[in-house]
Every structure is written in C-alpha cells, then in structure tokens.
Design an enzyme around this catalytic site. Sequence first.
Site, PDB file in Angstrom:
ATOM      1  N   LYS A 177       0.833  -1.194   0.000  1.00 15.67           N
ATOM      2  CA  LYS A 177       0.000   0.000   0.000  1.00 15.67           C
ATOM      3  C   LYS A 177       0.871   1.249   0.000  1.00 15.67           C
ATOM      4  CE  LYS A 177      -1.648   2.687   3.093  1.00 15.67           C
ATOM      5  NZ  LYS A 177      -1.461   3.958   2.352  1.00 15.67           N
ATOM      6  N   GLU A 252      10.016   1.345  10.614  1.00 16.82           N
ATOM      7  CA  GLU A 252      11.098   2.306  10.442  1.00 16.82           C
ATOM      8  C   GLU A 252      10.457   3.671  10.547  1.00 16.82           C
ATOM      9  OE1 GLU A 252      13.172   4.897   9.336  1.00 16.82           O
ATOM     10  OE2 GLU A 252      13.405   4.066   7.312  1.00 16.82           O
ATOM     11  N   CYS A 286      13.790  10.492   7.057  1.00 15.67           N
ATOM     12  CA  CYS A 286      13.825  10.040   8.449  1.00 15.67           C
ATOM     13  C   CYS A 286      15.231  10.172   9.023  1.00 15.67           C
ATOM     14  CB  CYS A 286      13.385   8.589   8.505  1.00 15.67           C
ATOM     15  SG  CYS A 286      14.304   7.553   7.355  1.00 15.67           S
ATOM     16  N   GLU A 385      10.515  15.722  15.213  1.00 22.37           N
ATOM     17  CA  GLU A 385      10.832  15.610  13.794  1.00 22.37           C
ATOM     18  C   GLU A 385       9.970  16.609  13.011  1.00 22.37           C
ATOM     19  OE1 GLU A 385      11.729  11.954  10.967  1.00 22.37           O
ATOM     20  OE2 GLU A 385       9.595  12.091  11.402  1.00 22.37           O
TER      21      GLU A 385
HETATM   22  P1  NAI Z   1       2.039   8.403   8.377  1.00 24.51           P
HETATM   23  O1  NAI Z   1       2.893   7.587   9.263  1.00 24.51           O
HETATM   24  O2  NAI Z   1       0.639   8.668   8.859  1.00 24.51           O
HETATM   25  O3  NAI Z   1       1.931   7.715   6.918  1.00 24.51           O
HETATM   26  C1  NAI Z   1       2.777   6.696   6.449  1.00 24.51           C
HETATM   27  C2  NAI Z   1       1.946   5.559   5.869  1.00 24.51           C
HETATM   28  O4  NAI Z   1       1.103   5.030   6.865  1.00 24.51           O
HETATM   29  C3  NAI Z   1       1.022   5.975   4.716  1.00 24.51           C
HETATM   30  O5  NAI Z   1       0.961   4.942   3.763  1.00 24.51           O
HETATM   31  C4  NAI Z   1      -0.328   6.100   5.410  1.00 24.51           C
HETATM   32  O6  NAI Z   1      -1.420   5.900   4.525  1.00 24.51           O
HETATM   33  C5  NAI Z   1      -0.245   4.961   6.404  1.00 24.51           C
HETATM   34  N1  NAI Z   1      -1.160   5.078   7.551  1.00 24.51           N
HETATM   35  C6  NAI Z   1      -1.629   6.205   8.147  1.00 24.51           C
HETATM   36  N2  NAI Z   1      -2.459   5.896   9.163  1.00 24.51           N
HETATM   37  C7  NAI Z   1      -2.528   4.539   9.211  1.00 24.51           C
HETATM   38  C8  NAI Z   1      -3.211   3.612  10.056  1.00 24.51           C
HETATM   39  N3  NAI Z   1      -4.024   4.019  11.044  1.00 24.51           N
HETATM   40  N4  NAI Z   1      -3.032   2.283   9.845  1.00 24.51           N
HETATM   41  C9  NAI Z   1      -2.212   1.848   8.867  1.00 24.51           C
HETATM   42  N5  NAI Z   1      -1.560   2.675   8.028  1.00 24.51           N
HETATM   43  C10 NAI Z   1      -1.700   4.011   8.201  1.00 24.51           C
HETATM   44  O7  NAI Z   1       2.805   9.759   8.117  1.00 24.51           O
HETATM   45  P2  NAI Z   1       2.259  11.136   7.474  1.00 24.51           P
HETATM   46  O8  NAI Z   1       1.017  11.563   8.199  1.00 24.51           O
HETATM   47  O9  NAI Z   1       2.186  11.009   6.019  1.00 24.51           O
HETATM   48  O10 NAI Z   1       3.441  12.158   7.848  1.00 24.51           O
HETATM   49  C11 NAI Z   1       3.495  12.764   9.132  1.00 24.51           C
HETATM   50  C12 NAI Z   1       4.901  12.813   9.660  1.00 24.51           C
HETATM   51  O11 NAI Z   1       5.393  11.490   9.821  1.00 24.51           O
HETATM   52  C13 NAI Z   1       5.915  13.493   8.763  1.00 24.51           C
HETATM   53  O12 NAI Z   1       5.886  14.884   8.902  1.00 24.51           O
HETATM   54  C14 NAI Z   1       7.198  12.883   9.300  1.00 24.51           C
HETATM   55  O13 NAI Z   1       7.601  13.543  10.466  1.00 24.51           O
HETATM   56  C15 NAI Z   1       6.800  11.459   9.640  1.00 24.51           C
HETATM   57  N6  NAI Z   1       7.155  10.523   8.546  1.00 24.51           N
HETATM   58  C16 NAI Z   1       8.306   9.779   8.641  1.00 24.51           C
HETATM   59  C17 NAI Z   1       8.702   8.965   7.603  1.00 24.51           C
HETATM   60  C18 NAI Z   1       9.945   8.140   7.661  1.00 24.51           C
HETATM   61  O14 NAI Z   1      10.627   7.975   6.669  1.00 24.51           O
HETATM   62  N7  NAI Z   1      10.277   7.521   8.755  1.00 24.51           N
HETATM   63  C19 NAI Z   1       7.940   8.892   6.350  1.00 24.51           C
HETATM   64  C20 NAI Z   1       6.715   9.668   6.357  1.00 24.51           C
HETATM   65  C21 NAI Z   1       6.372  10.454   7.418  1.00 24.51           C
END
Ligand code: NAI
Length: 492
Positions: A177, A252, A286, A385
């Site tokens: 996904k 991660e 990240c 972050e």
């Molecule tokens: P997120 O963690 O909500 O999204 C990442 C993935 O998780 C997306 O595919 C999203 O659809 C999915 N997701 C969201 N809620 C979910 C749930 N309840 N159950 C299962 N999957 C779910 O991150 P978001 O909101 O896009 O970004 C917010 C912050 O997160 C960013 O500003 C950053 O600080 C951090 N982030 C860190 C990343 C990394 O590389 N470690 C990558 C993306 C975001």
Amino acid sequence: MTERNYERLYIGGEWVLPRSGKVIRSIDPATENVWAEVAEAGDEDIDLAVAAARSAMAGPWKTKITASQRGELLFKLASLLRRDAAKLAETESRDNGKPLRDTISEVQRAVEWLTFFAGAADKITGEQIPIKPSALAYTRREPVGVVGAILPWNSPMLLYSWKLGPALAAGNAVVLKPAEQTPVSAMELAKLTAEAGFPAGVVNVVPGYGNVAGAALAGHGEVNKISFTGSHATARRIMQDASVNLKRLTFECGGKSPHIIFEDADIERALIVATQSAFRSTGQSCSLGSRLLVQRKIYPQFLDRIAARAGRIRVGMPLDPKTHIGPQTSAEQLAKTQSYIELGKEAGARLVTGGGRPAGFDRGYFIEPTVFADVDNRSRLAQEEIFGPVLAVIPFDSEEEAVALANDVEYGLVAGLWTRDVSRAHRVAAALESGLVTVNSFRTTHPMLPYGGYKLSGLGRENGMEAIHHYTEIKTVVIDFDTAAPADPFQD
Ligand code: NAI
Ligand code: MG
C-alpha cells in the site's frame, strides 16, 4: 481529465476496478494541481488482495519455485527498473516534488537494493544443531506468509525495493500500500512486477488512505506481518491493530538525528556533508542530520559557513536540472514545517537564514532552507521531527556533553560524528543510542548494512541479511533416531 489515470488496482495478477468505486486525486506539489487519478482500495479491496496473496502462498510460489528462481525474478525486476529509470524518475518528480537528479538516483539505488536481495535469495539457510549423537536437529527459515507493506511518500521508489527485496527473496507474498500522497510510481512498479513474471498474487498493489486501507491491512487476521515506514504515531496505531493475530512487525519511523562536529574535525568535508544531510530532499527524510552539535571553539565560524551554504541552495521546479531541492510533498507537510519555524522564533532560537517562502513562487509547497542557532536541546524545535529543511544548531563544550545532548531525545535512528581522534571515535560510537553511527561521514546506507532505529525510531532492521531474517519464521525440527527404549515415567 488529469494527465495520468490508473482506474484499476493490481490484485492477483489482474487489473481490477476497485470495489470502493473511489479514486485518489494525486497532487503535483510544484503546481498544486491534481495531475493523476489512481484507484483507491477500500476494505473490500484489501480483503481481495489479502486473499490473492494467501492463495499465492498456497501454490507453486511456496511449493515449486526454488530460491534461485526467486532470485532470478528479482534480478529481472531490477533490470526492468534500470530500463525504465528515466520514466520512473520523472513520474516520481511530478508526484513527490523531488528534483529529477534525486529521483534518478533513487531508482538507481532501488536497482542496487533489488540486486542485493536477488543474490541473497538462495543464501537463506537454517542450521544444524548437535543436541545429541542420536538426533538430527535443524532449523528451517520459512517465509512468514502474507506481508502488508505500508509505505510513506518521501522516497517511494527506493522504499518499495527495501520492502519487496527481502520479502520476496524469503518467499513471501506482498500486499503493498503506497502512501495516498504519492501513489503513482507504485502503479508503474506493479506493471514491472507483472512483466518480470512473478506468479499471480505474489505482489499486489493497492493504493489507499491510511485510516482505511492501511488500517484494514494492519488489523487483518490473514496478514502475517506488517512492514511499515512512517511516523511513530502511526506505528503505535498499527501495533495495536496488529495485536489481533500477533503480527510480526518491522517499523522504520522518524528521527531527530544528532550530527556532532568536534573541534578536530576535517571542517571542509564536514561542512559539505552537514549541509547535504540537513537539507536534502527538502528535509523529508527520516535520517536527516537535523540537530547539528558543534564544539564551542569552532561554533561561530561553522555556523556562519553552514548558514551561507544553506542560503545558496537553489529551490526550484522538480524538472529543472538546475534545481537542488523541490517543494515539500504536501500542503500538510508545508504547514507543519511553517509551524515549527514559528515555534522556533517564539521560543527565542536565533533565526540565521531562511524561514520564509522563496521569492518567485506564487504556487507550490516551496519553503526556504532554514537555520536556527543557539537552540535549546530541550525545546520542541530540537526534540521533534519536522520533516522540512530546518536545521537546529546547538553548541557544546565537552565530549561528555555532546553524547548527553545527542542521546537526550526520544529517537535513535542515525548519529554522526566528525573527529580525527580514533579513540574518541570508538568511545562516542559506543555511547550513542542509535541504530547507525557514522564517523567522518553521515548516514551511510547500503543494501548490505542493517538499518533501523533504537527507541521511537523503529523496530527490527531493514537491509542486509538481517532484514531477510525479519521476513522469515524459524521452525526447529528434531528427528530422533535413538534405538534404545525412551525413558518412561508412567511405567507401572
Ligand atoms: P504516516 O505515518 O501517517 O503515513 C505513512 C503511511 O502510513 C502511509 O501509507 C499512510 O497511509 C499509512 N497510515 C496512516 N495511518 C494509518 C493507520 N491508522 N493504519 C495503517 N496505516 C496508516 O505519516 P504522514 O502523516 O504522512 O506524515 C506525518 C509525519 O510522519 C511526517 O511529517 C514525518 O515527520 C513522519 N514521517 C516519517 C517517515 C519516515 O521515513 N520515517 C515517512 C513519512 C512520514
Ligand atoms: Mg502527489
């Protein structure tokens, strides 16, 4: 009509209309226009994808196809990515906003990762354990089964290879996904997995929203493992949902990585790397070196020079070859970055450069590279972050203080230090609470190197043979060939 239309999901080797009847409208962050429409998976679509993966696990993928053949399929996929690199990179630049030179290198890195895991597929072995002369005891590394891969929007193409590589090398089936902000390259990837010849249902690609498709995967009783990259808040939700069947988990999550410059550092090299590490990908990584700890004696000079370098970074359109960094990927991320810049000003940190929107852009989620000096390590600017191009610079006096500041954070993904003192290099590397420590460089990632976080930065490890182990279940088999009568406690 949008420029790109993907009306169907990729499930069980077929392109199927979504039962949800919905589409995701994907925005080009440089123009704020909807440029692509992609089928959206709902609950029912996730059920179908999981069923397709489950049935792939019941077929030849598990019972007939050899480890070497799995490796060959991954090699084929790698070569198709190489063939289509220019097109994939342009797609990603439109959807994510990263400049072309970054997306090209990301596809090239995805090829390297898939190639590593292709070669690893037939090197996944158990061991024979000599418990006694009259028995053969051994372990088998079996695939965990159906893997739900939940991906973020910051480096889509590369991270697909980080998930698919080890999962498929170990013989699992995957329901992938992509993030709702960047679903387009995943549809192109789905086509390439079909062309490579993976059996139906081994790879399924289902774009969708986190709280719908993501949650459905995390809570699904027929999914055996979730591999997730994203925020720790979402990781916590997934962990709760995944508890229904004690899913295996690899997370991660983010970081607030310390980058420590000791006064005996090679300053010229450290400056180049520190600037790149703080601002690459518009801060959307990240593993950013987002907390720069600089020893007091060199602090004023180092700060001036890194601020000057930050001020020279060319913010621009993703398809312009002169661009260094593009816009942020979403309006939400831009708003988040701007709110931290305001917070920094309110908390009294000294704004040295940037802080606003770059001149000449009326549209697009652009933001200037921004440097704050004299930041209090306990402030939110230093602790949380941001995921934008915002660097917090913090002075320190002693080695002990540097280590204490570096570790005084909830994250622990990456840490870097610059010194010419070999004893100090080892001492500090051992003391840092972080899954990766680099000395005289920053954040070396390589398909052979385990990668992952301490503390809130994650769970398990990606990359290296270590990653493959996280996609296997160990079965212990004991074959007893003793001929003497077994001890019988119930005799008489
Ligand atoms: P997120 O963690 O909500 O999204 C990442 C993935 O998780 C997306 O595919 C999203 O659809 C999915 N997701 C969201 N809620 C979910 C749930 N309840 N159950 C299962 N999957 C779910 O991150 P978001 O909101 O896009 O970004 C917010 C912050 O997160 C960013 O500003 C950053 O600080 C951090 N982030 C860190 C990343 C990394 O590389 N470690 C990558 C993306 C975001
Ligand atoms: Mg988009």
